[in-house]
Design an enzyme around this catalytic site. Structure first.
Site, PDB file in Angstrom:
ATOM      1  N   ASP A   1     -22.833 -17.129  22.128  1.00 17.76           N
ATOM      2  CA  ASP A   1     -22.499 -15.850  22.760  1.00 17.76           C
ATOM      3  C   ASP A   1     -23.452 -14.802  22.209  1.00 17.76           C
ATOM      4  OD1 ASP A   1     -21.302 -13.658  23.891  1.00 17.76           O
ATOM      5  OD2 ASP A   1     -19.412 -13.832  22.805  1.00 17.76           O
TER       6      ASP A   1
ATOM      7  N   ASP B   1     -27.825 -15.506  10.383  1.00 19.94           N
ATOM      8  CA  ASP B   1     -28.578 -15.840  11.590  1.00 19.94           C
ATOM      9  C   ASP B   1     -28.152 -17.231  12.087  1.00 19.94           C
ATOM     10  OD1 ASP B   1     -30.508 -16.391  13.518  1.00 19.94           O
ATOM     11  OD2 ASP B   1     -32.069 -15.323  12.409  1.00 19.94           O
ATOM     12  N   GLY B   2     -27.846 -17.325  13.389  1.00 22.24           N
ATOM     13  CA  GLY B   2     -27.401 -18.585  13.976  1.00 22.24           C
ATOM     14  C   GLY B   2     -28.406 -19.715  13.819  1.00 22.24           C
TER      15      GLY B   2
ATOM     16  N   GLN C   1     -29.750  -3.440  14.702  1.00 19.32           N
ATOM     17  CA  GLN C   1     -29.741  -2.809  16.019  1.00 19.32           C
ATOM     18  C   GLN C   1     -28.966  -1.492  16.008  1.00 19.32           C
ATOM     19  OE1 GLN C   1     -28.191  -6.254  17.998  1.00 19.32           O
ATOM     20  NE2 GLN C   1     -26.556  -6.447  16.504  1.00 19.32           N
TER      21      GLN C   1
ATOM     22  N   PRO D   1     -33.164 -10.191  17.881  1.00 17.73           N
ATOM     23  CA  PRO D   1     -32.663 -11.304  17.063  1.00 17.73           C
ATOM     24  C   PRO D   1     -32.129 -12.485  17.874  1.00 17.73           C
ATOM     25  CG  PRO D   1     -31.188  -9.381  16.908  1.00 17.73           C
ATOM     26  CD  PRO D   1     -32.407  -8.943  17.662  1.00 17.73           C
TER      27      PRO D   1
ATOM     28  N   HIS E   1     -15.685 -13.367  28.798  1.00 13.88           N
ATOM     29  CA  HIS E   1     -15.115 -14.074  27.636  1.00 13.88           C
ATOM     30  C   HIS E   1     -14.345 -15.329  28.045  1.00 13.88           C
ATOM     31  CE1 HIS E   1     -15.686 -10.190  25.206  1.00 13.88           C
ATOM     32  NE2 HIS E   1     -16.567 -11.084  24.831  1.00 13.88           N
TER      33      HIS E   1
ATOM     34  N   ASP F   1     -18.264  -9.092  18.968  1.00 12.73           N
ATOM     35  CA  ASP F   1     -17.120  -8.287  19.445  1.00 12.73           C
ATOM     36  C   ASP F   1     -15.808  -9.064  19.348  1.00 12.73           C
ATOM     37  OD1 ASP F   1     -16.664  -9.675  22.173  1.00 12.73           O
ATOM     38  OD2 ASP F   1     -18.803  -9.237  22.165  1.00 12.73           O
TER      39      ASP F   1
ATOM     40  N   ASP G   1     -29.154 -10.580  24.945  1.00 14.24           N
ATOM     41  CA  ASP G   1     -30.283 -10.949  25.802  1.00 14.24           C
ATOM     42  C   ASP G   1     -31.408 -11.543  24.944  1.00 14.24           C
ATOM     43  OD1 ASP G   1     -28.920  -9.907  27.968  1.00 14.24           O
ATOM     44  OD2 ASP G   1     -29.673  -7.889  27.576  1.00 14.24           O
TER      45      ASP G   1
HETATM   46  N1  SAM Z   1     -21.557 -10.533  26.100  1.00 14.48           N
HETATM   47  C1  SAM Z   1     -22.815 -10.179  25.622  1.00 14.48           C
HETATM   48  C2  SAM Z   1     -23.933 -10.273  26.615  1.00 14.48           C
HETATM   49  O1  SAM Z   1     -24.153 -11.285  27.268  1.00 14.48           O
HETATM   50  O2  SAM Z   1     -24.633  -9.275  26.724  1.00 14.48           O
HETATM   51  C3  SAM Z   1     -23.089 -10.776  24.305  1.00 14.48           C
HETATM   52  C4  SAM Z   1     -22.210 -10.056  23.342  1.00 14.48           C
HETATM   53  S1  SAM Z   1     -22.265 -10.364  21.684  1.00 14.48           S
HETATM   54  C5  SAM Z   1     -21.864  -8.734  21.144  1.00 14.48           C
HETATM   55  C6  SAM Z   1     -23.911 -10.723  21.198  1.00 14.48           C
HETATM   56  C7  SAM Z   1     -24.000 -10.830  19.681  1.00 14.48           C
HETATM   57  O3  SAM Z   1     -25.006 -11.766  19.304  1.00 14.48           O
HETATM   58  C8  SAM Z   1     -24.343  -9.516  18.970  1.00 14.48           C
HETATM   59  O4  SAM Z   1     -23.254  -9.089  18.213  1.00 14.48           O
HETATM   60  C9  SAM Z   1     -25.566  -9.868  18.112  1.00 14.48           C
HETATM   61  O5  SAM Z   1     -25.559  -9.225  16.851  1.00 14.48           O
HETATM   62  C10 SAM Z   1     -25.434 -11.379  18.006  1.00 14.48           C
HETATM   63  N2  SAM Z   1     -26.691 -12.079  17.702  1.00 14.48           N
HETATM   64  C11 SAM Z   1     -27.924 -11.830  18.199  1.00 14.48           C
HETATM   65  N3  SAM Z   1     -28.815 -12.674  17.669  1.00 14.48           N
HETATM   66  C12 SAM Z   1     -28.136 -13.498  16.815  1.00 14.48           C
HETATM   67  C13 SAM Z   1     -28.532 -14.566  15.976  1.00 14.48           C
HETATM   68  N4  SAM Z   1     -29.804 -14.956  15.894  1.00 14.48           N
HETATM   69  N5  SAM Z   1     -27.570 -15.197  15.251  1.00 14.48           N
HETATM   70  C14 SAM Z   1     -26.267 -14.797  15.324  1.00 14.48           C
HETATM   71  N6  SAM Z   1     -25.840 -13.769  16.099  1.00 14.48           N
HETATM   72  C15 SAM Z   1     -26.769 -13.134  16.840  1.00 14.48           C
END
Ligand code: SAM
Length: 284
Positions: free
Chosen positions: A161, A142-143, A36, A168, A67, A91, A164
């Site tokens: 967390d 990847d989660g 991204q 990913p 948080h 973050d 949207d």
């Molecule tokens: N507070 C935020 C919101 O609701 O908009 C979420 C913040 S946090 C920075 C979201 C994180 O999820 C990102 O750093 C992103 O890289 C991570 N992410 C997205 N898809 C993921 C996946 N499949 N596995 C693990 N992490 C993932």
């Protein structure tokens, strides 16, 4: 979608024909990771702003609400949250809140994009201040892959967390992901995930509840709070418990919590579970 005009950052919500704008001082950082576009801005009144693909993730001014609400209610719902998995949350603001709980013995942080964490370490020293805690291990993966491979019953609490449900993070709302989360939780396990806005994304909240029930969670409840920099300014996290009512939580422990919060209190926890009539109707 974002626009930067005359020193304003604007995140547009095309389907809703509305937007949020923040007045900028300057751009502090920009890079394209494997996953991204990561940008950090200094704003006039909200401190530093972190965006991923042009969408607001964190501002200095209001991130404490999100948080605290994605961490403390789920951790106080579980009787003894020793083993915690955080999916996403690059973050590290959620991680910092989780580590405030003395019961927590291990945290696995599974974030797909290491660059989000590294950039946060550069610009958010407060959110990342607990990253060196010996209870934490970071995994940049990847989660979905992580939960597919994790042993059954290996976590007490899972916190999702993610961003949207596009790109990913879309997979983090899938039935497959929920099914694995249910399996890798212990018998009294609790899962919580960010579940978007009741005003803009009611269908997603319905899907979240239905999917959690379908994979076997006994009780599911959304907790509401205001988050003025997220779409509509009104946000939810949804808590799902394997063997108890989500309305029960360790209220006395929450009242005597050995750390400071700026938003969370046991009264906020209880109040956040009250459902507006249209949400109650939608979830029937
Ligand atoms: N507070 C935020 C919101 O609701 O908009 C979420 C913040 S946090 C920075 C979201 C994180 O999820 C990102 O750093 C992103 O890289 C991570 N992410 C997205 N898809 C993921 C996946 N499949 N596995 C693990 N992490 C993932």
């Amino acid at each position: 979608m974002t626009i930067q005009v005359d020193g304003w950052f604007t995140e547009e919500w095309p389907g809703e024909k509305s937007a949020i704008s923040l007045k900028l001082v300057r751009k502090l950082h920009e890079e394209k990771s494997r996953f991204q576009r990561i940008e950090v801005f200094e704003t006039e009144t909200f401190g530093k702003l972190l965006t991923l693909d042009g969408l607001v993730m964190v501002t200095d001014r209001d991130n404490f609400i999100y948080h605290e609400m994605i961490s403390h209610p789920a951790l106080y719902t579980h009787n003894n949250p020793e083993r915690v998995l955080i999916v996403g949350g690059g973050d590290c603001g959620t991680l910092r809140e989780v580590l405030k709980h003395p019961e927590v013995k291990t945290v696995h942080m599974v974030e797909i994009d290491e660059r989000v964490t590294r950039v946060s370490e550069m610009f958010y020293p407060d959110l990342t201040e607990s990253n060196g805690d010996p209870r934490v291990e970071f995994f940049f993966e990847d989660g979905i892959r992580w939960v597919e491979q994790a042993a059954s019953g290996s976590y007490d609490v899972i916190i999702v967390d993610g961003s949207d449900p596009e790109g990913p993070a879309a997979v983090l709302f899938s039935e497959d992901f929920f099914r694995h989360c249910h399996r890798v939780l212990s018998a009294s396990g609790v899962m919580v995930g960010q579940s978007e806005s009741p005003l803009f994304h009611l269908e997603l909240i319905k899907h979240y509840h239905a999917t959690a029930k379908k994979v076997g969670f006994q009780d599911v409840a959304s907790l509401h709070f205001q988050q003025c920099t997220y779409p509509s300014g009104w946000w939810t996290v949804t808590v799902a418990a394997k063997d108890q009512s989500v309305a029960q939580f360790r209220e006395q422990d929450a009242a005597k919590r050995p750390f400071k919060t700026r938003y969370y209190t046991p009264a906020i926890h209880r109040a956040a579970m009250a459902q507006p009539a249209f949400v109650e109707e939608a979830l029937k």
